[in-house]
Design an enzyme around this catalytic site. Structure first.
Site, PDB file in Angstrom:
ATOM      1  N   TYR A 111      -2.506  41.023 109.905  1.00  0.00           N
ATOM      2  CA  TYR A 111      -2.023  40.778 108.540  1.00  0.00           C
ATOM      3  C   TYR A 111      -1.992  42.097 107.783  1.00  0.00           C
ATOM      4  O   TYR A 111      -2.599  43.083 108.189  1.00  0.00           O
ATOM      5  CB  TYR A 111      -2.904  39.755 107.820  1.00  0.00           C
ATOM      6  CG  TYR A 111      -4.268  40.265 107.428  1.00  0.00           C
ATOM      7  CD1 TYR A 111      -5.356  40.115 108.282  1.00  0.00           C
ATOM      8  CD2 TYR A 111      -4.475  40.908 106.197  1.00  0.00           C
ATOM      9  CE1 TYR A 111      -6.605  40.590 107.929  1.00  0.00           C
ATOM     10  CE2 TYR A 111      -5.720  41.378 105.844  1.00  0.00           C
ATOM     11  CZ  TYR A 111      -6.785  41.221 106.707  1.00  0.00           C
ATOM     12  OH  TYR A 111      -8.020  41.693 106.354  1.00  0.00           O
ATOM     13  N   CYS A 112      -1.290  42.089 106.644  1.00  0.00           N
ATOM     14  CA  CYS A 112      -1.228  43.310 105.835  1.00  0.00           C
ATOM     15  C   CYS A 112      -1.198  42.968 104.351  1.00  0.00           C
ATOM     16  O   CYS A 112      -2.032  42.222 103.869  1.00  0.00           O
ATOM     17  CB  CYS A 112      -0.069  44.192 106.261  1.00  0.00           C
ATOM     18  SG  CYS A 112       1.529  43.360 106.287  1.00  0.00           S
ATOM     19  N   ARG A 113      -0.233  43.506 103.625  1.00  0.00           N
ATOM     20  CA  ARG A 113      -0.278  43.405 102.157  1.00  0.00           C
ATOM     21  C   ARG A 113       0.315  42.123 101.600  1.00  0.00           C
ATOM     22  O   ARG A 113      -0.019  41.710 100.499  1.00  0.00           O
ATOM     23  CB  ARG A 113       0.457  44.584 101.533  1.00  0.00           C
ATOM     24  CG  ARG A 113      -0.266  45.883 101.746  1.00  0.00           C
ATOM     25  CD  ARG A 113       0.596  47.041 101.319  1.00  0.00           C
ATOM     26  NE  ARG A 113      -0.097  48.296 101.487  1.00  0.00           N
ATOM     27  CZ  ARG A 113       0.494  49.432 101.849  1.00  0.00           C
ATOM     28  NH1 ARG A 113       1.798  49.449 102.086  1.00  0.00           N
ATOM     29  NH2 ARG A 113      -0.198  50.538 101.970  1.00  0.00           N
TER      30      ARG A 113
END
Lengths: 226, 226
Positions: free
Chosen positions: A176-178
């Site tokens: 996952y990221c932003r």
DNA sequence: TATATATTCAATAAACTACTTGAACGAAGT
DNA sequence: ACTTCGTTCAAGTAGTTTATTGAATATATA
């Protein structure tokens, strides 16, 4: 008089709308949703000049969306509340639902999106509890440090290559990221799949996770680059 | 290329923000939250010229917030989804929370607000089930017809005077209208209290009630002016 | 076919917004 | 005191938005 009240009030509400009426400002909000940032950091990440960034931040502040904290010669900006994250997500959701151009853009640039079957937050939480999954946070170290999914390993995209050997082949890897339109996790999953891993993307990113009231970890629990 | 994606995408999101950046447009959205309306009706209620109203509606449509239906020589506009109501409420909440000017305006114009102790939606629902309360909807008949709180009597403010005798003195009377800043319910409660009734205002208005997923009634159940 | 009605389009001036550039300010380090 | 650094301010230009006005379009009614 009572008729002026409504107009005055709605003119105030419109100031919030005006703050949201520029793509660069929305990008600033998205970055600030990851945590506090200095003007310089925001300028760098948004690709604007420092002066320009400062002015946009000024506007966001006047609309009440961000607050500033002075620390030495640096000024750190932050969102003035979780309600701002929620507002941003509301805008995003409405745009996704009703603007054809958004779906066109997503289909053009994120053709992989459908084939990757993102995993919902709640499902990830359940599986992580049972140790059935390895969670990796592909954001930069500072964003990870400010808060992340419990038990997630921090593997910034730039260092993914180095750590490929550290991941298990027998359990699923979730990245996952932003946020839902941040490409970091897409790239990570693509690379992992290429390497033969059972990789998936978390639906949405960290701000959405936090906003949903799911548990978070602020101390840097594990570092992949030990 | 991947860097353009984000900018393009956020520029699209900004179109939604731009639509919210004008007080008149927000007022149109609030009225449309009550139900479908013709251009003329919207112009009348917002105090703008018809041409001006039409242009603003055009902008709202381009941002995907409203949709139009042509019926004979009339064009009826409506919000393109419940998510738009939610978006509007998000904007309102953020403005209330972070803009000092909003609190100042509310305190200046609605000094009665605190003394009237509004009743929360859930509490009203419980009490209404037990028949402990008389609920009156002080909006115009057409808005009432498009949807209202179950069991509520429609008593437009203009006809309140006539029907004062119909209300019971032994149970509480709760009034509601279009939203938290609509003055109709304030005026109604003030008048009722003056007449010796145990009157209170519902916290928020009908769109918020509906948005909260509480039960609604669309058929005109009871008319006060029979 | 002519006429009234509801809505949209087009053209304009005034006001506002975004971005650039260079200067000003204040805190830290030498 | 001087310099450096991060940030903000001020002025200018190009482009955009707003409200107004009058004309154009399309649908119903006579």
């Amino acid at each position: 008089m009572s008729t002026n009240f409504k107009q005055d009030l709605f003119a105030e509400f419109a100031r919030v709308g005006k703050a949201l009426s520029n793509g660069n400002r929305l990008e600033l909000i998205e970055f600030l949703a990851q945590g506090e940032r200095s003007v310089e950091a925001l300028a760098k990440v948004s690709g604007m000049t420092v002066a320009n960034t400062s002015q946009h931040l000024q506007q966001l502040r006047q609309a009440g969306l961000v607050a500033a904290r002075k620390d030495g010669q640096h000024v750190h900006y932050r969102l003035s509340g979780d309600d701002v994250v929620q507002l941003f997500e509301c805008v995003r959701r409405v745009a996704e639902a009703h603007l054809a151009e958004v779906t066109r853009l997503v289909n053009t640039y994120l053709t992989v999106k459908d084939s990757l079957e993102p995993i919902p937050a709640q499902e990830l939480l359940n599986r992580a509890r049972d140790g059935l999954v390895t969670v990796i946070d592909v954001r930069p170290a500072e964003e990870y440090a400010a808060g992340h999914v419990p038990g997630a390993l921090n593997v910034p995209l730039s260092q993914l290559e180095k750590h490929l050997a550290d991941f298990p082949h027998d359990t699923e890897v979730v990245a996952y990221c932003r946020g839902p339109y941040c490409v970091l996790a897409y790239d990570a999953v693509a690379r992992l799949r290429q390497g033969g891993f059972d990789a998936r993307r978390l639906e949405d990113g960290f701000p959405e996770w936090k906003q949903a009231g799911l548990p978070i970890e602020t101390a840097p629990a594990q570092k992949a680059n030990e």
